[in-house]
Design an enzyme around this catalytic site. Structure first.
Site, mmCIF file in Angstrom:
data_model
loop_
_atom_site.group_PDB
_atom_site.id
_atom_site.type_symbol
_atom_site.label_atom_id
_atom_site.label_comp_id
_atom_site.label_asym_id
_atom_site.label_seq_id
_atom_site.Cartn_x
_atom_site.Cartn_y
_atom_site.Cartn_z
ATOM 1 N N CYS A 1 52.227 29.918 38.813
ATOM 2 C CA CYS A 1 51.531 29.991 37.518
ATOM 3 C C CYS A 1 52.435 29.656 36.340
ATOM 4 O O CYS A 1 51.946 29.389 35.241
ATOM 5 C CB CYS A 1 50.906 31.360 37.316
ATOM 6 S SG CYS A 1 49.625 31.714 38.522
ATOM 7 N N HIS B 1 49.421 32.008 29.714
ATOM 8 C CA HIS B 1 48.827 31.780 31.030
ATOM 9 C C HIS B 1 47.611 32.688 31.134
ATOM 10 O O HIS B 1 47.676 33.873 30.819
ATOM 11 C CB HIS B 1 49.848 32.090 32.128
ATOM 12 C CG HIS B 1 49.230 32.125 33.493
ATOM 13 N ND1 HIS B 1 48.391 31.121 33.945
ATOM 14 C CD2 HIS B 1 49.302 33.046 34.489
ATOM 15 C CE1 HIS B 1 47.993 31.424 35.176
ATOM 16 N NE2 HIS B 1 48.504 32.586 35.517
ATOM 17 N N ASN C 1 41.805 32.349 36.714
ATOM 18 C CA ASN C 1 43.229 31.976 36.750
ATOM 19 C C ASN C 1 43.362 30.621 37.465
ATOM 20 O O ASN C 1 43.158 30.532 38.670
ATOM 21 C CB ASN C 1 44.003 33.070 37.488
ATOM 22 C CG ASN C 1 45.495 32.807 37.558
ATOM 23 O OD1 ASN C 1 45.955 31.699 37.285
ATOM 24 N ND2 ASN C 1 46.252 33.815 37.943
HETATM 25 N N1 ACO Z 1 35.549 44.433 43.174
HETATM 26 C C1 ACO Z 1 35.482 45.780 43.219
HETATM 27 N N2 ACO Z 1 36.542 46.563 43.465
HETATM 28 C C2 ACO Z 1 37.734 45.960 43.656
HETATM 29 C C3 ACO Z 1 37.877 44.564 43.614
HETATM 30 C C4 ACO Z 1 36.717 43.786 43.364
HETATM 31 N N3 ACO Z 1 36.743 42.447 43.283
HETATM 32 N N4 ACO Z 1 39.172 44.272 43.835
HETATM 33 C C5 ACO Z 1 39.822 45.418 44.006
HETATM 34 N N5 ACO Z 1 38.954 46.455 43.908
HETATM 35 C C6 ACO Z 1 39.243 47.857 43.997
HETATM 36 C C7 ACO Z 1 40.517 48.147 44.739
HETATM 37 O O1 ACO Z 1 40.275 48.143 46.119
HETATM 38 C C8 ACO Z 1 40.905 49.517 44.211
HETATM 39 O O2 ACO Z 1 40.141 50.480 44.920
HETATM 40 P P1 ACO Z 1 40.832 51.868 45.364
HETATM 41 O O3 ACO Z 1 41.272 52.506 44.083
HETATM 42 O O4 ACO Z 1 39.718 52.560 46.064
HETATM 43 O O5 ACO Z 1 41.988 51.460 46.233
HETATM 44 C C9 ACO Z 1 40.381 49.496 42.778
HETATM 45 O O6 ACO Z 1 39.449 48.416 42.701
HETATM 46 C C10 ACO Z 1 41.471 49.326 41.735
HETATM 47 O O7 ACO Z 1 42.350 48.282 42.172
HETATM 48 P P2 ACO Z 1 43.617 47.881 41.343
HETATM 49 O O8 ACO Z 1 44.310 46.804 42.059
HETATM 50 O O9 ACO Z 1 44.383 49.086 40.948
HETATM 51 O O10 ACO Z 1 42.924 47.312 40.032
HETATM 52 P P3 ACO Z 1 43.587 46.810 38.716
HETATM 53 O O11 ACO Z 1 43.001 47.514 37.567
HETATM 54 O O12 ACO Z 1 45.099 46.734 38.820
HETATM 55 O O13 ACO Z 1 43.075 45.293 38.626
HETATM 56 C C11 ACO Z 1 43.874 43.051 39.132
HETATM 57 C C12 ACO Z 1 43.353 44.393 39.673
HETATM 58 C C13 ACO Z 1 42.745 42.390 38.357
HETATM 59 C C14 ACO Z 1 44.295 42.185 40.298
HETATM 60 C C15 ACO Z 1 45.058 43.290 38.177
HETATM 61 O O14 ACO Z 1 45.991 44.159 38.790
HETATM 62 C C16 ACO Z 1 45.783 42.017 37.810
HETATM 63 O O15 ACO Z 1 45.255 41.203 37.089
HETATM 64 N N6 ACO Z 1 47.026 41.836 38.238
HETATM 65 C C17 ACO Z 1 47.849 40.729 37.860
HETATM 66 C C18 ACO Z 1 47.442 39.460 38.504
HETATM 67 C C19 ACO Z 1 48.182 38.325 37.826
HETATM 68 O O16 ACO Z 1 48.456 38.344 36.645
HETATM 69 N N7 ACO Z 1 48.585 37.329 38.486
HETATM 70 C C20 ACO Z 1 49.343 36.320 37.714
HETATM 71 C C21 ACO Z 1 50.088 35.488 38.483
HETATM 72 S S1 ACO Z 1 49.018 34.626 39.563
HETATM 73 C C22 ACO Z 1 49.993 33.391 40.328
HETATM 74 O O17 ACO Z 1 51.165 33.226 40.066
HETATM 75 C C23 ACO Z 1 49.296 32.599 41.376
#
Ligand code: ACO
Length: 324
Positions: free
Chosen positions: A114, A251, A281
């Site tokens: 990214c 990004h 993304n």
């Molecule tokens: N729908 C419903 N529930 C979901 C989903 C979904 N699509 N995905 C995950 N959940 C659940 C999880 O299982 C978890 O359940 P649990 O608490 O029972 O275990 C709950 O939702 C919370 O999950 P978290 O991972 O803690 O959620 P968070 O608020 O952190 O959001 C996310 C997740 C969107 C992935 C976030 O952490 C994020 O954006 N992270 C950074 C990603 C990023 O920036 N990447 C950039 C680089 S990408 C690259 O280089 C290719």
């Protein structure tokens, strides 16, 4: 006189197919409300069968060339940032070179996930300042839909396909921050964090392209900290502060990361270019897409001071400050 690498044209291309969050509800335990609230994403584009990264990248490059009033013959080099190349080799850059009808110069890919476009822009700038090229096409193009695990709801709802490109040209400046062009760049990587975000396949391991794996919460934590840090570094190098920035072009991974980073820097969200809601993304394509769309919306104007920042797999991260 100081040579500056100035953006003289920008363009983008998105696949026709738009997939709204609701479409995932039929195949996964997820909801439009969860995806919107956790990521800010509402829809994304997915490439059609046979619509490869080089095809998307070529169209974005053509749009950028037209915007710059240049033809492929005017270009000395093509740098393509992608983690989803058409083939293992040759590079996607040489495929785009051929599609553009360009037989001179040189073309190569840059792989920093990214952060790829920020890496490509910084390296293109260095080539121009070193006198190795005067006009460079810098392209970010991705088809991340090809590396999704469609059973993994925590990743497959977050990514999309698309491409963006800029034409970068050597121009003479005065050596001050009033110059148009790239004013400062800052690149980092730390391979110890590779487990946080990777693809579980490859040429010399499984022989397959594999699927994206991500520890989202951990990446999130690193993102806000490292993005604010790199932004501070580029601004400090120029003796500028965040108040001098007209627009942040981040990004586009997650609205919460973008918001938290802007907040940490003391920059109001109104000064941030946001496209994540429409594209998801798109990895290395997200910043040039946001530049192109920001310009079309009238949010980015000639003379504006822009801060570009990104973090991605590696981990890799970095920033560029440029005057449009
Ligand atoms: N729908 C419903 N529930 C979901 C989903 C979904 N699509 N995905 C995950 N959940 C659940 C999880 O299982 C978890 O359940 P649990 O608490 O029972 O275990 C709950 O939702 C919370 O999950 P978290 O991972 O803690 O959620 P968070 O608020 O952190 O959001 C996310 C997740 C969107 C992935 C976030 O952490 C994020 O954006 N992270 C950074 C990603 C990023 O920036 N990447 C950039 C680089 S990408 C690259 O280089 C290719």
């Amino acid at each position: 006189m100081t040579t500056r690498a100035v953006v003289t044209g920008v363009g983008h291309h998105l696949p026709e197919r738009v997939v709204a969050n609701a479409e995932f509800e039929a195949m996964l335990d997820t909801s439009d409300a969860w995806i919107r609230s956790r990521s800010g994403i509402e829809r994304r584009h997915f490439a059609a069968e046979g619509e490869t990264s080089s095809i998307l990248g070529t169209k974005a490059a053509e749009a950028a060339l037209a915007d710059a009033g240049r033809s492929a013959d005017d270009i000395d080099a093509i740098l393509v940032a992608t983690s989803t190349p058409d083939l293992t080799f040759p590079s996607t850059a040489t495929m785009i070179q051929a599609e553009l009808g360009m037989t001179g110069g040189y073309a190569f890919d840059i792989q920093a996930v990214c952060t790829g476009f920020v890496y490509a822009l910084a390296n293109a700038n260095a080539l121009i300042l070193a006198g190795q090229a005067r006009r460079i096409l810098v392209i970010g193009t991705e088809t991340f839909s090809r590396i999704m695990d469609w059973k993994d709801r925590s990743t497959c709802v977050l990514f999309g396909d698309g491409a963006g490109a800029v034409v970068l040209e050597a121009q003479e400046g005065t050596g001050t921050t009033a110059d148009r062009g790239i004013l400062a760049t800052d690149l980092h990587s730390d391979g110890r964090f590779r487990e946080l975000l990777y693809v579980d396949g490859g040429v010399s391991t499984t022989g397959r392209s594999g699927h994206l794996r991500m520890q989202g919460r951990e990446v999130f934590r690193h993102a806000v900290e490292k993005l604010a840090e790199t932004a501070e570094t580029t601004l400090a190098e120029l003796g500028l502060s965040s108040g001098d920035i007209d627009r942040i072009v981040p990004h586009q991974a997650n609205l919460r990361i973008i918001r938290a980073t802007a907040q940490k820097m003391g920059i109001p969200l109104e000064r941030v270019i946001l496209t994540v809601q429409d594209h998801g993304n798109t990895s290395a394509a997200s910043i040039p897409l946001a530049l192109s769309i920001g310009k079309a919306r009238g949010q980015i104007r000639r003379g504006n001071l822009l801060l570009l920042e990104a973090i991605g797999g590696g981990l890799t991260w970095g920033s560029v400050v440029l005057r449009w």
